[in-house]
Design an enzyme around this catalytic site. Sequence first.
Site, PDB file in Angstrom:
ATOM      1  N   THR A  16       0.858  -1.134   0.011  1.00 26.44           N
ATOM      2  CA  THR A  16      -0.007  -0.108  -0.060  1.00 26.44           C
ATOM      3  C   THR A  16       0.745   1.280   0.052  1.00 26.44           C
ATOM      4  OG1 THR A  16      -2.053  -1.027   1.153  1.00 26.44           O
ATOM      5  CG2 THR A  16      -1.818   1.176   1.579  1.00 26.44           C
ATOM      6  N   TYR A  86      -2.439  -4.331  -5.614  1.00 27.56           N
ATOM      7  CA  TYR A  86      -1.523  -4.235  -4.179  1.00 27.56           C
ATOM      8  C   TYR A  86      -2.425  -4.726  -3.113  1.00 27.56           C
ATOM      9  CZ  TYR A  86      -3.789   0.403  -3.437  1.00 27.56           C
ATOM     10  OH  TYR A  86      -4.716   1.184  -3.132  1.00 27.56           O
ATOM     11  N   CYS A  87      -1.970  -4.842  -1.885  1.00 24.45           N
ATOM     12  CA  CYS A  87      -2.592  -5.086  -0.702  1.00 24.45           C
ATOM     13  C   CYS A  87      -1.531  -4.647   0.385  1.00 24.45           C
ATOM     14  CB  CYS A  87      -2.942  -6.429  -0.679  1.00 24.45           C
ATOM     15  SG  CYS A  87      -1.418  -7.695  -0.539  1.00 24.45           S
ATOM     16  N   LYS A  88      -1.847  -4.691   1.578  1.00 27.44           N
ATOM     17  CA  LYS A  88      -1.187  -4.018   2.794  1.00 27.44           C
ATOM     18  C   LYS A  88       0.144  -4.207   2.395  1.00 27.44           C
ATOM     19  CE  LYS A  88      -0.613  -3.347   7.696  1.00 27.44           C
ATOM     20  NZ  LYS A  88      -1.009  -3.921   8.722  1.00 27.44           N
TER      21      LYS A  88
END
Length: 148
Positions: A16, A86-88
């Site tokens: 992120t 995307y992710c964290k």
Amino acid sequence: MLQLCKITDSLLISNTKSACSEELLTQEGVTFCINVSRQQPFPSLGLGTLRVPVLDDPSENLHSYFEQCAGIIEDVVQKGGRCLVYCKNGRSRSAAVCIAYLMKHRHLKLEDAFEIVRIARPVVQPNVGFWSQLKEYEQCLQEEALNE
């Protein structure tokens, strides 16, 4: 370190923090972002976006989003854009989505698709639940190919 990791010319993966760097997004020519999380922010640039509201939990059903995400990524590619997933942490959820895309539209086996994503971003490791969902997806794609 902020970075967008290049899987193909048109597909990138990150966490992120990097995804919200307007400078990086502009520099890499990103035109669409797929945010695979329930609450991580979107970049403030006026890009195309999709939220996939899934936690990084093996019991979550990410499989139900594979077709939609792969279709959107391929659409962005066909239009000459660049898609960022995307992710964290850029490790499990986003990796699974990118692997599903490579299996569907690049006709790769699960292991080969995983290897390409891992080379681009060495920290990737879909959780056990997502890995088994990717295996199911691979079987679905193989059955579709046989029925064509």
